[in-house]
Design a protein around this motif. Sequence first.
Motif, PDB file in Angstrom:
ATOM      1  N   GLY A   1     -90.023 -17.836 -23.462  1.00 55.04           N
ATOM      2  CA  GLY A   1     -88.853 -18.219 -24.246  1.00 55.04           C
ATOM      3  C   GLY A   1     -89.160 -19.247 -25.306  1.00 55.04           C
ATOM      4  N   ILE A   2     -90.309 -19.098 -25.940  1.00 53.47           N
ATOM      5  CA  ILE A   2     -90.706 -20.033 -26.996  1.00 53.47           C
ATOM      6  C   ILE A   2     -90.775 -19.301 -28.329  1.00 53.47           C
ATOM      7  CG2 ILE A   2     -91.944 -21.600 -25.453  1.00 53.47           C
ATOM      8  CD1 ILE A   2     -94.552 -20.233 -26.232  1.00 53.47           C
ATOM      9  N   GLU A   3     -90.789 -20.076 -29.378  1.00 52.17           N
ATOM     10  CA  GLU A   3     -90.855 -19.514 -30.723  1.00 52.17           C
ATOM     11  C   GLU A   3     -92.183 -18.789 -30.943  1.00 52.17           C
ATOM     12  OE1 GLU A   3     -90.904 -21.297 -35.237  1.00 52.17           O
ATOM     13  OE2 GLU A   3     -89.664 -22.313 -33.724  1.00 52.17           O
ATOM     14  N   MET A   4     -92.123 -17.678 -31.635  1.00 47.40           N
ATOM     15  CA  MET A   4     -93.329 -16.944 -31.997  1.00 47.40           C
ATOM     16  C   MET A   4     -94.191 -17.850 -32.869  1.00 47.40           C
ATOM     17  SD  MET A   4     -94.838 -13.930 -31.860  1.00 47.40           S
ATOM     18  CE  MET A   4     -95.933 -12.863 -32.778  1.00 47.40           C
ATOM     19  N   PRO A   5     -95.458 -18.062 -32.480  1.00 48.12           N
ATOM     20  CA  PRO A   5     -96.305 -18.965 -33.267  1.00 48.12           C
ATOM     21  C   PRO A   5     -96.756 -18.320 -34.576  1.00 48.12           C
ATOM     22  CG  PRO A   5     -97.604 -17.901 -31.583  1.00 48.12           C
ATOM     23  CD  PRO A   5     -96.174 -17.471 -31.347  1.00 48.12           C
ATOM     24  N   ALA A   6     -97.076 -19.168 -35.525  1.00 48.49           N
ATOM     25  CA  ALA A   6     -97.691 -18.687 -36.762  1.00 48.49           C
ATOM     26  C   ALA A   6     -99.082 -18.170 -36.411  1.00 48.49           C
ATOM     27  CB  ALA A   6     -97.791 -19.823 -37.775  1.00 48.49           C
ATOM     28  N   ILE A   7     -99.461 -17.091 -37.022  1.00 45.97           N
ATOM     29  CA  ILE A   7    -100.797 -16.522 -36.810  1.00 45.97           C
ATOM     30  C   ILE A   7    -101.600 -16.773 -38.075  1.00 45.97           C
ATOM     31  CG2 ILE A   7    -102.134 -14.421 -36.406  1.00 45.97           C
ATOM     32  CD1 ILE A   7     -99.663 -13.402 -34.802  1.00 45.97           C
ATOM     33  N   ARG A   8    -102.683 -17.520 -37.915  1.00 44.80           N
ATOM     34  CA  ARG A   8    -103.542 -17.813 -39.060  1.00 44.80           C
ATOM     35  C   ARG A   8    -104.580 -16.706 -39.190  1.00 44.80           C
ATOM     36  NH1 ARG A   8    -105.523 -23.896 -38.703  1.00 44.80           N
ATOM     37  NH2 ARG A   8    -105.975 -23.222 -36.600  1.00 44.80           N
ATOM     38  N   VAL A   9    -104.602 -16.111 -40.366  1.00 45.50           N
ATOM     39  CA  VAL A   9    -105.547 -15.037 -40.651  1.00 45.50           C
ATOM     40  C   VAL A   9    -106.464 -15.534 -41.755  1.00 45.50           C
ATOM     41  CG1 VAL A   9    -105.797 -12.643 -41.421  1.00 45.50           C
ATOM     42  CG2 VAL A   9    -103.820 -13.298 -40.023  1.00 45.50           C
ATOM     43  N   PRO A  10    -107.771 -15.570 -41.496  1.00 46.79           N
ATOM     44  CA  PRO A  10    -108.689 -16.094 -42.515  1.00 46.79           C
ATOM     45  C   PRO A  10    -108.800 -15.167 -43.716  1.00 46.79           C
ATOM     46  CG  PRO A  10    -109.923 -15.147 -40.710  1.00 46.79           C
ATOM     47  CD  PRO A  10    -108.471 -15.098 -40.310  1.00 46.79           C
ATOM     48  N   GLU A  11    -109.108 -15.773 -44.837  1.00 56.04           N
ATOM     49  CA  GLU A  11    -109.357 -15.001 -46.057  1.00 56.04           C
ATOM     50  C   GLU A  11    -110.755 -14.410 -45.933  1.00 56.04           C
ATOM     51  OE1 GLU A  11    -110.006 -16.012 -50.704  1.00 56.04           O
ATOM     52  OE2 GLU A  11    -108.421 -17.128 -49.668  1.00 56.04           O
ATOM     53  N   LEU A  12    -110.836 -13.095 -45.779  1.00 54.81           N
ATOM     54  CA  LEU A  12    -112.119 -12.452 -45.489  1.00 54.81           C
ATOM     55  C   LEU A  12    -113.096 -12.470 -46.654  1.00 54.81           C
ATOM     56  CD1 LEU A  12    -110.932  -9.459 -43.297  1.00 54.81           C
ATOM     57  CD2 LEU A  12    -111.925 -11.626 -42.568  1.00 54.81           C
ATOM     58  N   ASN A  13    -112.602 -12.636 -47.880  1.00 49.81           N
ATOM     59  CA  ASN A  13    -113.491 -12.647 -49.045  1.00 49.81           C
ATOM     60  C   ASN A  13    -114.000 -14.041 -49.389  1.00 49.81           C
ATOM     61  OD1 ASN A  13    -113.230  -9.869 -49.402  1.00 49.81           O
ATOM     62  ND2 ASN A  13    -111.354 -10.130 -50.580  1.00 49.81           N
TER      63      ASN A  13
ATOM     64  N   VAL B   1    -111.798 -16.158 -37.516  1.00 46.93           N
ATOM     65  CA  VAL B   1    -111.114 -15.668 -36.326  1.00 46.93           C
ATOM     66  C   VAL B   1    -109.612 -15.775 -36.596  1.00 46.93           C
ATOM     67  CG1 VAL B   1    -111.095 -17.925 -35.171  1.00 46.93           C
ATOM     68  CG2 VAL B   1    -110.994 -15.854 -33.795  1.00 46.93           C
ATOM     69  N   LYS B   2    -108.864 -14.769 -36.163  1.00 45.25           N
ATOM     70  CA  LYS B   2    -107.404 -14.901 -36.211  1.00 45.25           C
ATOM     71  C   LYS B   2    -107.024 -15.814 -35.062  1.00 45.25           C
ATOM     72  CE  LYS B   2    -106.264 -10.251 -37.869  1.00 45.25           C
ATOM     73  NZ  LYS B   2    -105.507  -9.023 -37.524  1.00 45.25           N
ATOM     74  N   LEU B   3    -106.087 -16.734 -35.315  1.00 43.51           N
ATOM     75  CA  LEU B   3    -105.686 -17.591 -34.209  1.00 43.51           C
ATOM     76  C   LEU B   3    -104.227 -17.990 -34.288  1.00 43.51           C
ATOM     77  CD1 LEU B   3    -105.528 -20.947 -34.834  1.00 43.51           C
ATOM     78  CD2 LEU B   3    -107.944 -20.579 -35.092  1.00 43.51           C
ATOM     79  N   ALA B   4    -103.685 -18.256 -33.097  1.00 46.61           N
ATOM     80  CA  ALA B   4    -102.309 -18.724 -32.955  1.00 46.61           C
ATOM     81  C   ALA B   4    -102.301 -19.775 -31.866  1.00 46.61           C
ATOM     82  CB  ALA B   4    -101.389 -17.563 -32.591  1.00 46.61           C
ATOM     83  N   ASN B   5    -101.552 -20.846 -32.091  1.00 47.46           N
ATOM     84  CA  ASN B   5    -101.466 -21.934 -31.120  1.00 47.46           C
ATOM     85  C   ASN B   5    -100.086 -21.983 -30.492  1.00 47.46           C
ATOM     86  OD1 ASN B   5    -104.075 -23.236 -31.263  1.00 47.46           O
ATOM     87  ND2 ASN B   5    -103.534 -23.725 -33.365  1.00 47.46           N
ATOM     88  N   LEU B   6    -100.083 -22.054 -29.169  1.00 46.14           N
ATOM     89  CA  LEU B   6     -98.852 -22.195 -28.398  1.00 46.14           C
ATOM     90  C   LEU B   6     -98.928 -23.530 -27.669  1.00 46.14           C
ATOM     91  CD1 LEU B   6     -99.174 -18.677 -26.812  1.00 46.14           C
ATOM     92  CD2 LEU B   6     -97.400 -19.278 -28.432  1.00 46.14           C
ATOM     93  N   GLN B   7     -97.976 -24.419 -27.918  1.00 52.18           N
ATOM     94  CA  GLN B   7     -97.958 -25.687 -27.198  1.00 52.18           C
ATOM     95  C   GLN B   7     -97.243 -25.461 -25.878  1.00 52.18           C
ATOM     96  OE1 GLN B   7     -99.600 -28.438 -28.599  1.00 52.18           O
ATOM     97  NE2 GLN B   7     -99.450 -29.154 -26.487  1.00 52.18           N
ATOM     98  N   MET B   8     -97.976 -25.580 -24.784  1.00 58.16           N
ATOM     99  CA  MET B   8     -97.441 -25.334 -23.444  1.00 58.16           C
ATOM    100  C   MET B   8     -97.510 -26.651 -22.675  1.00 58.16           C
ATOM    101  SD  MET B   8     -96.960 -21.999 -23.766  1.00 58.16           S
ATOM    102  CE  MET B   8     -96.903 -21.135 -22.223  1.00 58.16           C
ATOM    103  N   GLY B   9     -96.478 -27.492 -22.828  1.00 60.94           N
ATOM    104  CA  GLY B   9     -96.525 -28.820 -22.240  1.00 60.94           C
ATOM    105  C   GLY B   9     -97.615 -29.619 -22.926  1.00 60.94           C
TER     106      GLY B   9
END
Length: 169
Positions: free
Chosen positions: A31-43, A65-73
Amino acid sequence: MEHIENNQLMKIGIVVDNIEEAAKHYSELFGIEMPAIRVPELNRVPQHTESGYTWYRGTFIPGRVKLANLQMGPVKVELLEAYDEASPWNEFKQQYGQGVHFITFTVPGFEQHIDFVESKGFPLTHKGEYGKGRYSYFDTIAKLGVTLGLQELGEPKDIPIMPKAEGQA
């Protein structure tokens, strides 16, 4: 130094096959907000300098690397989707598939902690600097069951040491 100076777990890194699906499932389950997904600039061609580099097993790499951070406590869960290129995340995915890749602790005195962990028989495999912090991974899966990560946030507390690439003097 007799031990790592912080035993408070800060981050867990999980390698996933599809970051969008994994992030959606975590968001719905907790029940948390969908995190932003960081996608690197491949070029983008990385410029490896003292204030920004990614070093892996003796070579400077793009570190994408594609990454997303979820703060869980108090713990951050970092979801990582590896690209098919040299990186610790892709190596983990190739060997183990999806799963918990690393646990990270924030430490003061980054370089001293690297020296300490290596003195305990765990070689440094990956190191990065990104301006506001630095992080490292060690070869610990065989003895700890997971990759140990250390990070230091903020301005360096000591002089940063950029690793050399293989064959570099």
